[in-house]
Design an enzyme around this catalytic site. Structure first.
Site, PDB file in Angstrom:
ATOM      1  N   GLY A   1       1.549  -1.053  -0.209  1.00 20.67           N
ATOM      2  CA  GLY A   1      -0.137  -0.157   0.136  1.00 20.67           C
ATOM      3  C   GLY A   1       0.873   1.105   0.306  1.00 20.67           C
TER       4      GLY A   1
ATOM      5  N   ARG B   1       1.555  -5.348  -5.186  1.00 21.10           N
ATOM      6  CA  ARG B   1       1.276  -6.148  -3.769  1.00 21.10           C
ATOM      7  C   ARG B   1       1.438  -8.044  -4.147  1.00 21.10           C
ATOM      8  NH1 ARG B   1      -0.564  -4.729   0.578  1.00 21.10           N
ATOM      9  NH2 ARG B   1      -1.555  -2.804   0.606  1.00 21.10           N
TER      10      ARG B   1
ATOM     11  N   ASP C   1       5.074  -7.685   6.150  1.00 18.60           N
ATOM     12  CA  ASP C   1       5.210  -9.313   4.027  1.00 18.60           C
ATOM     13  C   ASP C   1       6.635  -9.022   3.069  1.00 18.60           C
ATOM     14  OD1 ASP C   1       3.006 -10.148   5.395  1.00 18.60           O
ATOM     15  OD2 ASP C   1       1.806  -9.479   5.119  1.00 18.60           O
TER      16      ASP C   1
ATOM     17  N   LYS D   1       8.376   0.954   5.452  1.00 18.44           N
ATOM     18  CA  LYS D   1       7.351   2.201   4.862  1.00 18.44           C
ATOM     19  C   LYS D   1       5.414   0.538   5.297  1.00 18.44           C
ATOM     20  CE  LYS D   1       4.426  -0.079   2.653  1.00 18.44           C
ATOM     21  NZ  LYS D   1       3.013  -1.036   1.793  1.00 18.44           N
ATOM     22  N   THR D   2       5.250   1.804   6.166  1.00 14.29           N
ATOM     23  CA  THR D   2       3.030   1.479   6.280  1.00 14.29           C
ATOM     24  C   THR D   2       3.144   2.614   7.659  1.00 14.29           C
ATOM     25  OG1 THR D   2       1.650  -0.277   6.515  1.00 14.29           O
ATOM     26  CG2 THR D   2       3.928  -0.582   8.072  1.00 14.29           C
TER      27      THR D   2
ATOM     28  N   ASP E   1       0.367   1.491   8.568  1.00 14.34           N
ATOM     29  CA  ASP E   1      -0.488   1.148   9.567  1.00 14.34           C
ATOM     30  C   ASP E   1       0.717   1.137  11.068  1.00 14.34           C
ATOM     31  OD1 ASP E   1      -2.149   0.082   8.036  1.00 14.34           O
ATOM     32  OD2 ASP E   1      -1.075  -1.810   8.373  1.00 14.34           O
TER      33      ASP E   1
ATOM     34  N   TYR F   1     -25.824  14.043  15.694  1.00 14.51           N
ATOM     35  CA  TYR F   1     -24.919  12.928  14.208  1.00 14.51           C
ATOM     36  C   TYR F   1     -24.067  12.160  15.697  1.00 14.51           C
ATOM     37  CZ  TYR F   1     -26.906  13.958  10.262  1.00 14.51           C
ATOM     38  OH  TYR F   1     -27.941  14.190   9.124  1.00 14.51           O
TER      39      TYR F   1
ATOM     40  N   TYR G   1      -8.114   5.436   2.099  1.00 11.89           N
ATOM     41  CA  TYR G   1      -7.398   5.911   1.589  1.00 11.89           C
ATOM     42  C   TYR G   1      -7.006   7.475   1.321  1.00 11.89           C
ATOM     43  CZ  TYR G   1      -8.376   0.876   0.095  1.00 11.89           C
ATOM     44  OH  TYR G   1      -8.366  -0.293   0.352  1.00 11.89           O
TER      45      TYR G   1
END
Ligand code: FBP
Length: 569
Positions: free
Chosen positions: A106, A170, A201, A227-228, A230, A268, A441
């Site tokens: 990603g 990927r 991964d 890299k990520t 996350d 809301y 995204y």
């Protein structure tokens, strides 16, 4: 200036099959983009002058060292490497290197700067070298689709978000045929080195490739880069993965905006699911930046063995209490991977993984007979949309595609049902309207923050040094990140030292151990100490857009600062 292209493999950079260039044109950039292209990046002082590389003690593995040693006989135990100032350069400058680089997985803000860093290292210290960009991720290596990266080509991408300079993918290099294809590419291009920019991964894959090349006596060395968005690829020597800082700041701006919206209309509850795959780092960081009323941390749910009902009840309790204060609005943060953390759902997913790996899922639903009764009961209880999303094809690494599971919508439904029940019982007198959001995204290709821009450039420059010095199977490591850039450390860490074994697609495989949110870690503890107050009182913070100069432009995120023992601003 329009970039000059030297493209091989049939498809142009930026990607159309007819050869038309869709590459970037800096002349159409916004003022901010333009100002970022020419922004001069600060570099760690060790990179400015002469240095040498010093090896540390032999390394082990994050878990199951005997298994990892068997899987990586040529690499296991490699020491970490560190750059230290030296009177003269210790690496030959008359050598010409051929280096390949690939973006894997990603998008994460800053990837283009890693490539710029490698390129500038070669230009500065190993003149006459060549940098090839493999296009479309690891498939580009296997199919030998590459572009020669020149100064003109790289220029429009400097300090810009996205991965479109060479694009990503990927795919995984895992079968003997695929390793063979990678070998053929390495030989064809006479590669001295390859930099794999990827997440856990992809870096596992980089290590397998390094092991494979070494076992075949190929000269091609492999270096990984963390890299990520996350934030789950980290350890002592690699304090964070790039992209996390920018992505969190973008989401925090958006969360701050919906907080103000919630407060303005008063009607809301915004349920915001945040990317981050398995780990809840992004959710935790965004909570620390914005102070939402409810934040669910997957790792806590798992540790407390909570069920979906427990999570719903917690949310409903806060909503009921807020209604008593007259607040029928609020903001709820949910990590993307929540569903995967709930033990009962985890068990269901594990069973579904085995079923999907070994059986054809039939329309007559005979496959359901393979589920245990507890998992079948849970599966039947979930809304149909979630059932369908749980059955979607796994990604090439065997993971459930959590980005596609709309947990926020499911939780709104469950909260509504419970509130109706409480209304009937007379314990809730408020009004509830849920609004669902998924922020993912939107944050992956933003203009990198100063932090990510600088960090990535140093990672890339450092990767260049490691390859030049003949290292393989290391991950580029830049440390001391709470200090000014000049004082950052640069080196490499053995990829095998980050590894453990895990069960995937029904088999044991080496994997880089994901760094999850630590419930004993400083970021979670800080959050836990204030969440009750944030729940009932409105302590919202709107951080606003990312700044590149002036106040806050060099602010380091809360997670990193707290983990490094420094106070968040
Ligand atoms: P990486 O682990 O490859 O960096 O991916 C990060 C991520 O953005 C996750 O947060 C998310 O679950 C996933 O990618 C989405 O994948 P895709 O881009 O294939 O939809």
């Amino acid at each position: 200036m329009a970039p000059s292209f030297v493209i091989n493999g049939g498809i142009s950079a930026g990607g159309t099959a007819n050869g038309a260039s869709t590459g970037r044109v800096a002349s159409v950039y916004s003022e901010v983009q333009t100002s970022r292209i020419d922004h001069t990046l600060p570099v760690p002082s060790v990179l400015k002058n002469s240095f040498k590389i010093v090896d540390g003690p032999a390394s082990s593995a994050a878990g199951n060292p005997e298994e990892i040693a068997k899987l990586f006989p040529h690499l296991f135990g490699q020491p970490p490497a560190m750059l230290v100032p030296n009177e003269s350069d210790s690496l030959p400058s008359d050598q010409k290197l051929k280096i390949g680089v690939v973006l894997s997985g990603g998008q994460a803000p800053g990837g283009h700067n890693v490539i710029s860093g490698i390129f500038d290292y070669l230009q500065d210290r190993v003149k006459g070298s060549t940098l090839y960009g493999f296009r479309g991720g690891p498939a580009g290596i296997m199919k030998c689709k590459y572009v020669e990266l020149t100064a003109d080509y790289i220029y429009p991408y400097r300090n810009q978000g996205g991965f479109d300079m060479i694009c990503s993918g990927r795919d995984k290099i895992e079968t003997p045929e695929q390793f063979k294809q990678a070998e053929e590419t390495a030989k064809k291009l006479d590669l001295d080195g390859l930099v794999v920019i990827g997440g856990d991964d992809s870096n596992t894959n980089a290590c397998l490739l390094a092991e494979n090349f070494r076992s075949k006596n190929l000269k091609t060395r492999v270096i990984g880069c963390p890299k990520t968005i996350d934030g789950d690829l980290k350890c002592k020597e690699v304090p964070t993965s790039f992209g996390f800082d920018t992505a969190c700041k973008i989401y925090a701006e958006m969360i701050g905006n919906v907080m103000t919206d919630a407060r303005s209309t008063g009607k809301y509850y915004h349920f915001v699911r945040l990317m981050g795959r398995a780990a809840s780092h992004i959710t935790l960081e965004c909570a620390l930046q914005t102070h939402p009323n409810i934040t669910i941390i997957g790792e806590e749910v798992y540790a407390k063995k909570q069920t979906l009902k427990n999570v719903t009840d917690y949310m409903v309790d806060v909503i009921c209490k807020r209604a008593e204060f007259g607040y029928n609005y609020g903001v709820v943060l949910i990590p993307e991977g929540l569903i995967d953390f709930i033990p009962e759902v985890q068990q269901l997913i594990a069973e579904l993984n085995e079923i999907l790996a070994h059986y054809v899922v039939d329309e007559g639903a005979l496959w359901k007979k393979k589920l245990t009764s507890q998992s079948l009961q849970l599966f039947e209880f979930l809304p149909q949309t979630i059932q369908e999303q749980l059955m979607l094809e796994r990604d090439p690494h065997g993971n459930v595609q959590v980005a596609k599971i709309e947990t926020e919508k499911m939780l709104i439904q469950m909260v509504e049902t419970e509130l109706e029940k409480r209304k009937k019982e007379g314990t809730y007198k408020g009004e509830f309207k849920g609004q669902s959001h998924f922020f993912g995204y939107e944050g992956r290709c933003g203009l990198p923050t100063n932090f990510d821009a600088n960090y990535c450039y140093a990672l890339g420059y450092g990767a260049g040094v490691l390859l030049h010095s003949g290292k393989t199977g290391l991950i580029s490591s830049v440390g001391n990140l709470a200090a000014p850039v000049a004082d950052w450390t640069v080196g490499g860490t053995a990829l095998t030292s980050l590894m453990d074994v895990e069960r995937r697609h029904g088999k044991f495989k080496p994997v880089i151990k994901k760094a999850m949110v630590e419930l004993e870690g400083a970021p979670f503890k800080k959050f836990a100490s204030v969440r009750e107050e944030w729940g009932l009182k409105n302590r919202y913070i709107s951080p606003g857009p990312i700044q590149f100069s002036g106040a806050g432009s060099n602010a380091v995120n809360h997670t990193l600062l707290l983990e490094l023992g420094a106070q968040a601003a």
